[in-house]
Design a protein around this motif. Structure first.
Motif, short mmCIF file in Angstrom:
data_model
loop_
_atom_site.label_atom_id
_atom_site.label_comp_id
_atom_site.label_asym_id
_atom_site.label_seq_id
_atom_site.Cartn_x
_atom_site.Cartn_y
_atom_site.Cartn_z
N SER A 1 10.60 17.04 9.71
CA SER A 1 10.45 16.72 10.96
C SER A 1 9.37 15.47 11.03
CB SER A 1 9.92 17.99 11.92
OG SER A 1 10.48 18.81 11.85
N GLY A 2 10.03 14.26 11.25
CA GLY A 2 9.19 13.07 11.01
C GLY A 2 9.47 12.34 9.94
N LYS A 3 8.34 11.66 9.42
CA LYS A 3 8.56 10.75 8.30
C LYS A 3 7.52 11.06 6.93
CE LYS A 3 9.71 6.96 8.33
NZ LYS A 3 10.87 6.01 7.53
N LEU A 4 8.08 10.76 5.84
CA LEU A 4 7.23 10.95 4.71
C LEU A 4 7.13 9.46 4.11
CD1 LEU A 4 9.77 13.70 3.07
CD2 LEU A 4 7.45 13.84 3.99
N VAL A 5 5.91 9.20 3.46
CA VAL A 5 5.55 8.07 3.08
C VAL A 5 5.17 8.10 1.50
CG1 VAL A 5 3.74 6.37 2.85
CG2 VAL A 5 5.04 6.96 4.88
N LEU A 6 5.74 7.12 0.64
CA LEU A 6 5.10 6.98 -0.69
C LEU A 6 4.05 6.11 -0.98
CD1 LEU A 6 6.19 8.17 -3.57
CD2 LEU A 6 7.53 6.12 -3.79
N VAL A 7 3.01 6.54 -1.49
CA VAL A 7 1.67 5.58 -1.81
C VAL A 7 1.94 4.81 -3.00
CG1 VAL A 7 -0.72 5.65 -1.96
CG2 VAL A 7 0.25 7.25 -0.43
N ILE A 8 1.77 3.54 -2.83
CA ILE A 8 2.14 2.66 -3.88
C ILE A 8 0.76 2.31 -4.47
CG2 ILE A 8 3.12 0.64 -4.85
CD1 ILE A 8 5.15 2.70 -3.60
N ASP A 9 -0.14 1.80 -3.60
CA ASP A 9 -1.43 1.37 -4.14
C ASP A 9 -2.42 2.15 -3.40
OD1 ASP A 9 -3.86 0.25 -4.95
OD2 ASP A 9 -2.98 -1.74 -4.57
N PRO A 10 -2.95 3.38 -3.94
CA PRO A 10 -4.22 4.02 -3.23
C PRO A 10 -5.41 3.26 -3.05
CG PRO A 10 -3.30 5.00 -5.06
CD PRO A 10 -2.70 3.88 -5.36
N ALA A 11 -5.72 2.25 -3.48
CA ALA A 11 -6.83 1.39 -3.28
C ALA A 11 -6.79 0.68 -1.91
CB ALA A 11 -7.02 0.42 -4.30
N LEU B 1 3.84 10.77 11.03
CA LEU B 1 3.76 10.84 9.46
C LEU B 1 3.51 12.26 8.99
CD1 LEU B 1 3.50 9.60 6.68
CD2 LEU B 1 1.37 9.15 7.16
N VAL B 2 4.38 12.91 8.33
CA VAL B 2 4.35 14.33 8.10
C VAL B 2 3.42 14.58 6.60
CG1 VAL B 2 5.92 16.38 7.43
CG2 VAL B 2 6.43 14.74 9.04
N ASP B 3 3.94 13.56 5.70
CA ASP B 3 3.10 13.93 4.38
C ASP B 3 3.19 12.39 3.75
OD1 ASP B 3 1.72 15.12 2.48
OD2 ASP B 3 3.41 16.53 1.98
N THR B 4 2.13 12.37 2.86
CA THR B 4 2.29 11.33 1.79
C THR B 4 2.59 11.86 0.38
OG1 THR B 4 -0.13 11.38 1.77
CG2 THR B 4 0.76 9.89 3.23
N TYR B 5 3.04 10.87 -0.47
CA TYR B 5 2.97 11.37 -2.01
C TYR B 5 2.66 10.23 -2.76
CZ TYR B 5 6.34 15.37 -1.42
OH TYR B 5 6.98 16.61 -0.61
N PRO B 6 2.10 10.44 -3.84
CA PRO B 6 1.68 9.74 -4.69
C PRO B 6 2.73 9.09 -5.52
CG PRO B 6 0.34 11.38 -4.90
CD PRO B 6 1.39 11.87 -4.16
N ALA C 1 0.90 -1.00 -0.09
CA ALA C 1 -0.10 0.06 0.06
C ALA C 1 0.89 1.21 0.07
CB ALA C 1 -1.02 0.07 1.37
N ALA C 2 2.06 1.35 0.94
CA ALA C 2 2.74 2.34 1.12
C ALA C 2 4.01 2.01 1.56
CB ALA C 2 2.03 3.46 2.07
N ALA C 3 4.96 2.63 1.47
CA ALA C 3 6.51 2.75 1.73
C ALA C 3 7.03 3.74 2.58
CB ALA C 3 7.48 1.87 0.72
N GLY C 4 7.88 3.71 3.52
CA GLY C 4 8.28 4.78 4.11
C GLY C 4 9.70 5.12 3.47
N LEU C 5 9.90 6.56 3.20
CA LEU C 5 11.49 6.98 2.86
C LEU C 5 12.25 7.13 3.91
CD1 LEU C 5 9.26 8.01 0.72
CD2 LEU C 5 10.90 9.84 0.31
N ASN C 6 13.53 6.83 3.75
CA ASN C 6 14.53 6.69 4.61
C ASN C 6 15.88 7.48 3.90
OD1 ASN C 6 13.60 5.33 7.29
ND2 ASN C 6 12.92 3.91 5.61
N ARG C 7 16.74 7.84 4.78
CA ARG C 7 18.08 8.44 4.35
C ARG C 7 18.48 7.56 3.58
NH1 ARG C 7 18.91 13.52 5.09
NH2 ARG C 7 20.87 13.35 4.35
#
Length: 320
Positions: free
Chosen positions: A308-318, A286-291, A31-37
């Protein structure tokens, strides 16, 4: 399937072979994956995956189990999150079933995608390697980062005061809102940390540029755990301080640990940390999500060092 790959300092979606799901593994529809350095480093060609790991980006994800290998203790349809050595930013990922955790009660899949890597990192390095005891003082450099956000909350939950170094007054206020007792802004005078110490444990993703100061800040029998080198890799140290204070200096990475080590780490997380999410004592931040189609913009924001915090990439919006 489609997967996200680092290409010449950028990211691009590519066609990838669908991995097989073998005994002891599960296939997750992501569904989604977190971004990391670490993803930033891999994108730049500076941090290749360990042997045998996926070549694609993504060290954590959340989604729904869609296939279960023989002997794996999960069911199709389970909502889960996973710690990965790579490949989380793809439509599907196959992972050791022992590296999978249930989505904590009350969290969305997007929120759950933001927790496995940072909470595993904070727990490993502060509580296992750093051997933190309740009441001991902790210093977290880059305290507003994803790992820093997790570390502050864990220290507070387990009864240890924590201070931070950060990049701006706004980020210091953010850390204090999570439970930090205070800290300093790095473009000011880091020596002000001496008034707040000494510290029993220092969690350090910076490395060389903070090294000499860290030795001064540590208490007798203090533990300095190095998890990154944002401030360089080479430094001259006064070893008399290491001897006189009986200090422990530990270098630590999680990604290249073996499967058994990670399985035991996640078993401990599930027992001691996961219930705290349901109790409201821990938060994904969770700060923000990106499609998925805006993956490049997501990485640009992470690289800005203003998150400040975490960003997440949305893989499957469904699957949201």
């Amino acid at each position: 399937m489609k997967a996200l790959q680092g290409v010449d300092g950028h990211v691009a979606w590519v066609e990838a072979e669908r991995p097989a799901c073998d005994a002891g593994q599960v296939r997750i529809r992501v569904a989604a994956a977190g971004l990391n350095r670490a993803d930033l480093l891999q994108r730049a060609g500076l941090y290749p995956p360990p042997p045998g790991a996926s070549l694609y980006l993504g060290l954590e994800c959340a989604g729904v189990v869609e296939e279960v290998g023989a002997g794996a203790d999960w069911r199709v349809g389970d909502r889960v999150c996973a710690l990965l050595a790579g490949g989380g930013m793809a439509e599907e990922v196959v992972v050791d079933a022992r590296h999978v955790l249930p989505v904590p009660e009350g969290l969305s899949l997007h929120e759950a995608a933001a927790i496995p890597e940072v909470y595993a990192t904070a727990w490993l390095n502060i509580f296992q390697l750093g051997a933190l005891k309740a009441g001991e003082k902790v210093l977290v450099h880059a305290g507003a980062s994803g790992v820093g956000s997790a570390a502050i909350q864990l220290c507070k939950a387990f009864g240890s005061p924590v201070w931070v170094s950060v990049g701006s007054p706004e980020r210091l206020a953010y850390c204090e809102s999570l439970g930090a007792a205070g800290g300093v802004v790095r473009n000011g005078n880091l020596d002000d940390l001496k008034q707040l110490g000494p510290f029993d444990v220092i969690l350090d993703p910076v490395g060389a540029s903070y090294a000499s100061l860290n030795l001064q800040l540590l208490a007798l029998d203090g533990r300095w755990v190095i998890i990154g080198l944002m401030g360089g890799r080479k430094v001259e140290l006064d070893l008399a301080l290491v001897l006189g204070k009986r200090l422990e200096i530990t270098g630590s990475t999680l990604r290249n640990r073996d499967d058994g080590f990670k399985a035991e780490l996640l078993r401990e997380l599930r027992q001691q940390v996961w219930p705290l999410f349901s109790e409201g004592r821990l938060s994904p931040q969770l700060v923000d999500t990106y499609p998925g189609e805006f993956a490049e913009a997501a990485y640009a924001e992470l690289a800005s060092n203003q998150v400040s915090g975490k960003l997440v990439l949305v893989i499957d919006p469904a699957l949201a």
